[in-house]
Scaffold this active site. Structure first.
Site, PDB file in Angstrom:
ATOM      1  N   HIS A  63       0.868  -1.183   0.000  1.00  0.00           N
ATOM      2  CA  HIS A  63       0.000   0.000   0.000  1.00  0.00           C
ATOM      3  C   HIS A  63       0.896   1.221   0.000  1.00  0.00           C
ATOM      4  CE1 HIS A  63      -3.644  -2.384   0.906  1.00  0.00           C
ATOM      5  NE2 HIS A  63      -2.790  -3.161   1.540  1.00  0.00           N
ATOM      6  N   ASP A 153      -8.852  -5.004  -2.262  1.00  0.00           N
ATOM      7  CA  ASP A 153      -8.136  -5.341  -1.035  1.00  0.00           C
ATOM      8  C   ASP A 153      -8.593  -4.476   0.134  1.00  0.00           C
ATOM      9  OD1 ASP A 153      -6.032  -6.780   0.380  1.00  0.00           O
ATOM     10  OD2 ASP A 153      -5.063  -4.825   0.519  1.00  0.00           O
ATOM     11  N   ASP A 306       2.279  -7.015   2.299  1.00  0.00           N
ATOM     12  CA  ASP A 306       1.098  -6.239   2.722  1.00  0.00           C
ATOM     13  C   ASP A 306       1.544  -4.984   3.479  1.00  0.00           C
ATOM     14  OD1 ASP A 306      -1.477  -5.397   3.062  1.00  0.00           O
ATOM     15  OD2 ASP A 306      -2.025  -6.889   4.566  1.00  0.00           O
ATOM     16  N   GLY A 325      -2.957  -2.828  10.122  1.00  0.00           N
ATOM     17  CA  GLY A 325      -1.855  -2.918   9.179  1.00  0.00           C
ATOM     18  C   GLY A 325      -0.524  -2.484   9.748  1.00  0.00           C
TER      19      GLY A 325
END
Lengths: 426, 307
Positions: A63, A153, A306, A325
Site C-alpha cells: 500500500h 483489497d 502487505d 496494518g
C-alpha cells in the site's frame, strides 16, 4: 541505459535452475550474461563477494497511500523503502483516495513512479467502483493503462454475484483476481484473532471462519468462471488446505503469505501494542505451522509484505481505535531468513522463488529471472551479517512496525533496478 | 511485585501474585469500619494528588475512589471525559501527558477500550490504577468481591463460585476468574452460548462452563450475578424477555445452592432482568457489603501504591 557487472557472488536463479558462483553482466538495463569471469568493458562493478545474487525481488502486495494519504506514504518513500528492503518491483493496492478504479488514477500512479520511485511499480486496479462492492470498475481501461491485477483489497466484494462477474471479465482480459478474504459480517467489530487470547484480553474476535468461508466461495467461483484467482495474505490452516485441494483439482489458483503471518502469533497482543493489529489478524501456532508447511509443499506461491503504512498518530491510540496494518518492506527478507532458512524449513533457492518466479508467474510479469534478455533487476542479499532493525531509520514515512529492535541474521546488501544500483547497505 | 505496583500501578489481577493479593485483602480488612463507624482517617496519602479520570460513566466506583483518597489524607480531582478536552478530539495519550504535566502522583482511569491503561502505561511514567477497561479487567472490583467473600467464609480455596450472565463482555468476570483461580476456587461460568465463549475454560485453572443455570448453581457457595452489558453487544444474544427466564436469578434457584450461599452483584442491578427483587433484597444478598468493601479495598490499593 545502465550497465553493471556484479562480481563474485553466488548466483541463484530459480527460473533457470542456475546456482553457482558467477558474475552477472547487465548491459543497457538488460541481463546480458551470467557466467564465470565476465568482462564489463569499463562499466561499473558491484562486488558481491560473500553474498547471494538473485533476480530482483517482487512484492506483489503493498500500500503506497498515494494519491490521497501522502502523510502516511508516497510512491517515492514507499519505493525507497522497497529498494532498501531488497525489492526491485512492487505492486500497489488500489485503496487510495480516490480509489484506483479508473485509467486516470492508474496513469497517475505510473507517472509518479517513473518520476520518483527507485523501483518498478505496478498498480493493481479495483474490482468495483470506489471498492464499494456494487458495480464493476473500469477494468478494461485500467488494463490498457497498465494494471496487472484487480482487487478490492481491504474491502472485499461481499456479493458473490458481482465477484462472479468480475472473474468472468478478468478471465477475458487475462487479469488475475486477487481477494482479501474476509467475510465482513463474521469479522464485524473484530480486533484480533478469535480464540483464547482474545477472550482473555477482552478484545473482540475475528474468527478464522471469516477468512475460510470467503476462500471457499472464491475457489468455487474460480472453478465456475475459469478465472485466474489469487488469495492475498492467507493466514489460516483451513485456507491453506482448501487452496491445496483446489490446486490438486487443477484450478488456476494461487496464494501468498506475509512474513508476519509465518513469524509471530496472537500471543504478541498481550501488551495491546497496536503494531500487532492487522488484517488478517495474527493467528495461532497451528496456523503458523500450516502456513510454513504450505511454503514448503508449494501450496503457497509467494511471500508478500502487505506493507501498510499508517501515520504515527493513527497508531498511537487505544488498540481498538487504531487502523489495521503494519509496514513490511524493510523486514521481509530478514524475517524470511530467520523463520524459513535459519530454521531449516526451506532452501534458499525456494525462498528466492517465493519472491521472484512466484509473484511473476501469478501476475504474468516478464521479470523474476536472470535469463539473458530479462530486465536488469537484481537483489543481492547475505545470510549471516547481524543487524538490528531501527524503524526510525526507515525510508518509509510511517513507523508502524512490530519488529523495531529485532536482531536479524542476514538481509539485503544491494538492490539493482534496470542495471542501476538503487540502494546498498552502509 | 511491590516495585511494579509502585511504578506501574494496578493494571490487572492477572499479573499479581497470590501473596500480593492477600496483603491487599488483609490491609482492606484493617480499613473496614466497625459497626456505626465510618472509614478510618489516615495520613498515608498526605501531599499526594490523584486524578480520577473516567472516560465511562460511573457512580459507585468513582465515588468510592474519591472517598478512599480523602480518608487517606490525599488530594483528588475527578474528571468525567465528557467535560474534558477529549471531547474536542484530543487523543488519550495527549490528555494523559497534559495531566501528567500537572504532576499528580497517580491516575485512576476507567476507559471503554480494553487495554487502554496498558497502552497509557507504556507512554507515561505514572502509576495507573485501572478502574475498569472495556471488557478486559476491573481489578479493584475483584479485590472487593474477594474481601466480601472472606467476610463470610474463612477461605477462597475450594470454594464453589458460580458466575452467571454476560461473561463475554464482563471485565468483572475476568478479574474475578483470575483472582479466584489463583486461590484455588472452583469456578463455574454460566450464560447463553454467545455470551460464554468456550475459550474461557482455558483462561485459568479451575474454570468450568455451563449453559444451564440449575447445573451451575448446584452446591454453590457464592453466586455472582453480572449485569447484561447491552452497550457492549453487537447484537442481542437472545430475546430480552427470554433472558430472565433462563439466566435470571430467582428464589427457587437459590434453593439449589449451598444453604449458606451468598449472592453478589457488581451493580448497578437490573431488577427483573438479572435477578428478582426477592433475591436482591434477601438475607442472602451481600450487594451492599460489596459497595462498603469498595472503599476499604481502594484505600488498601492506593496506600500500597502511593503510601
Amino acid at each position: 541505459m545502465n550497465s553493471l557487472l556484479i562480481t563474485g557472488g553466488r548466483v541463484i536463479d530459480p527460473a533457470s535452475g542456475f546456482d553457482a558462483p558467477a558474475d552477472v553482466l547487465i548491459r543497457n538495463g538488460v541481463i546480458e550474461a551470467v557466467g564465470a569471469n565476465l568482462r564489463g568493458d569499463g562499466c561499473p562493478v558491484l562486488n558481491a563477494q560473500g553474498s547471494i545474487v538473485a533476480p530482483g525481488f517482487i512484492d506483489m502486495h503493498v500500500h503506497l497511500r498515494d494519491p490521497g494519504l501522502e502523510h502516511a506514504e508516497t510512491i517515492e518513500t514507499g519505493g525507497k523503502s522497497a529498494a532498501a528492503g531488497g525489492f526491485t518491483t512492487i505492486c500497489c493496492m488500489p485503496n487510495t483516495i480516490p480509489v484506483n478504479d479508473s485509467a486516470m488514477v492508474t496513469s497517475y500512479i505510473l507517472q509518479r513512479a517513473r518520476e520518483t520511485s527507485p523501483v518498478n511499480v505496478y498498480p493493481i486496479g479495483a474490482i468495483t467502483k470506489g471498492s464499494l462492492g456494487e458495480e464493476l470498475a473500469a477494468i478494461g481501461s485500467m488494463k490498457d493503462a497498465g494494471i496487472v491485477a484487480i482487487s478490492d483489497d481491504g474491502r472485499p466484494v461481499m456479493n458473490a454475484r458481482i465477484m462472479r462477474r468480475a472473474m468472468e471479465l478478468a478471465k477475458a482480459l487475462d487479469l488475475t483476481v486477487i481477494d482479501h478474504c474476509e467475510d465482513l459480517n463474521l469479522s464485524a467489530g473484530g480486533d484480533m484473532h478469535e480464540g483464547p487470547q482474545s477472550v482473555k484480553l477482552g478484545l473482540r474476535g475475528i474468527p478464522s471462519a471469516s477468512e475460510d468461508v470467503m476462500v471457499a466461495r472464491d475457489l468455487l467461483l474460480s472453478e465456475l468462471t475459469g478465472a485466474r484467482y489469487h488469495v492475498a495474505h492467507l493466514s489460516t490452516k483451513r485456507s491453506v488446505a482448501m487452496v491445496g485441494f483446489a490446486k490438486s483439482r487443477g484450478l488456476n489458483v494461487s496464494c501468498e503469505v506475509t512474513p508476519h503471518h509465518f513469524a509471530i502469533t496472537d500471543e504478541e497482543l498481550c501488551t495491546y501494542d497496536s503494531n500487532y493489529r492487522m488484517k488478517p489478524p495474527l493467528r495461532r501456532d497451528e496456523d503458523v505451522e500450516a502456513v510454513i508447511e504450505g511454503l514448503v509443499s508449494g501450496v503457497i506461491d509467494a511471500i508478500a509484505t502487505d506493507h501498510a503504512p499508517h501515520a504515527g498518530s493513527e497508531k498511537m491510540q487505544e488498540f481498538e481505535r487504531c487502523p489495521f496494518g503494519i509496514t513490511g518492506l524493510d523486514t521481509a527478507i530478514g524475517l524470511s531468513l530467520a523463520e524459513l532458512i535459519h530454521k531449516g524449513r526451506i532452501s534458499v533457492n525456494r525462498m528466492i522463488a517465493l519472491f521472484t518466479t512466484g509473484p511473476a508467474g501469478i501476475l504474468k510479469l516478464d521479470r523474476g529471472t536472470l535469463r539473458p534478455g530479462a530486465p536488469g533487476d537484481v537483489t543481492v542479499f547475505d545470510l549471516d551479517t547481524k543487524w538490528t532493525y531501527d524503524v526510525q531509520q526507515s525510508f518509509s514515512k510511517s513507523r508502524n512496525s512490530p519488529f523495531h529492535g529485532r536482531v536479524f541474521r542476514g538481509g539485503p546488501v544491494a538492490t539493482v533496478v534496470g542495471g542501476s544500483i538503487k540502494w546498498t547497505r552502509n | 511485585m511491590a516495585d511494579l505496583l509502585k511504578t506501574r500501578g494496578l493494571l490487572d489481577i492477572e499479573s499479581l501474585d497470590r501473596g500480593t493479593i492477600q496483603e491487599l485483602l488483609d490491609r482492606a480488612k484493617f480499613f473496614q469500619p466497625g459497626p456505626g463507624e465510618t472509614y478510618k482517617r489516615l495520613e498515608s496519602l498526605k501531599g499526594k494528588t490523584t486524578v480520577n479520570l473516567f472516560f465511562e460513566a460511573s457512580t459507585r466506583t468513582r465515588v468510592s475512589f474519591e472517598i478512599a483518597e480523602r480518608r487517606l489524607g490525599g488530594d483528588s480531582i475527578s474528571i468525567a471525559a465528557q467535560g474534558s478536552s477529549t471531547s474536542k478530539g484530543e487523543s488519550l495519550v495527549d490528555t494523559l501527558n497534559t495531566l501528567a504535566a500537572m504532576r499528580p502522583h497517580a491516575v485512576v482511569m476507567r476507559h471503554a477500550a480494553s487495554g487502554a491503561p496498558q497502552f497509557v502505561s507504556r507512554h507515561l511514567k505514572l502509576p495507573i490504577v485501572n478502574a475498569g477497561d472495556g471488557t478486559h479487567e476491573h481489578p479493584t472490583q475483584a479485590l472487593l468481591d474477594a474481601r466480601t467473600i472472606l467476610d463470610h467464609r474463612p477461605t477462597l480455596t475450594g470454594l464453589r463460585v458460580a458466575i452467571i450472565g454476560d461473561i463475554a463482555h464482563s471485565r468483572v468476570a475476568r478479574s474475578n476468574i483470575h483472582l479466584l483461580s489463583k486461590f484455588g476456587a472452583d469456578i463455574v461460568l454460566c450464560g447463553p452460548p454467545s455470551l460464554l465463549p468456550q475459550e474461557l475454560a482455558q483462561m485459568a485453572p479451575g474454570v468450568r462452563l455451563s449453559w444451564n443455570m440449575q447445573d451451575a448453581l448446584a452446591g454453590a457457595d457464592v453466586i455472582m450475578m453480572l449485569r447484561v452489558q447491552l452497550e457492549r453487544q453487537y447484537e442481542s444474544p437472545m430475546l430480552a424477555s427470554e433472558y430472565f427466564r433462563f439466566y435470571g436469578l430467582r428464589p427457587e434457584h437459590v434453593e439449589l445452592a449451598s444453604p449458606h450461599v451468598i449472592v453478589m452483584h457488581p451493580g448497578p442491578i437490573n431488577r427483573g432482568r438479572e435477578l428478582s427483587s426477592e433475591v436482591a433484597d434477601s438475607q442472602r444478598s451481600v450487594i451492599l457489603n460489596q459497595v462498603e468493601n469498595g472503599v476499604a479495598v481502594r484505600m488498601a490499593v492506593l496506600e500500597r501504591i502511593l503510601g
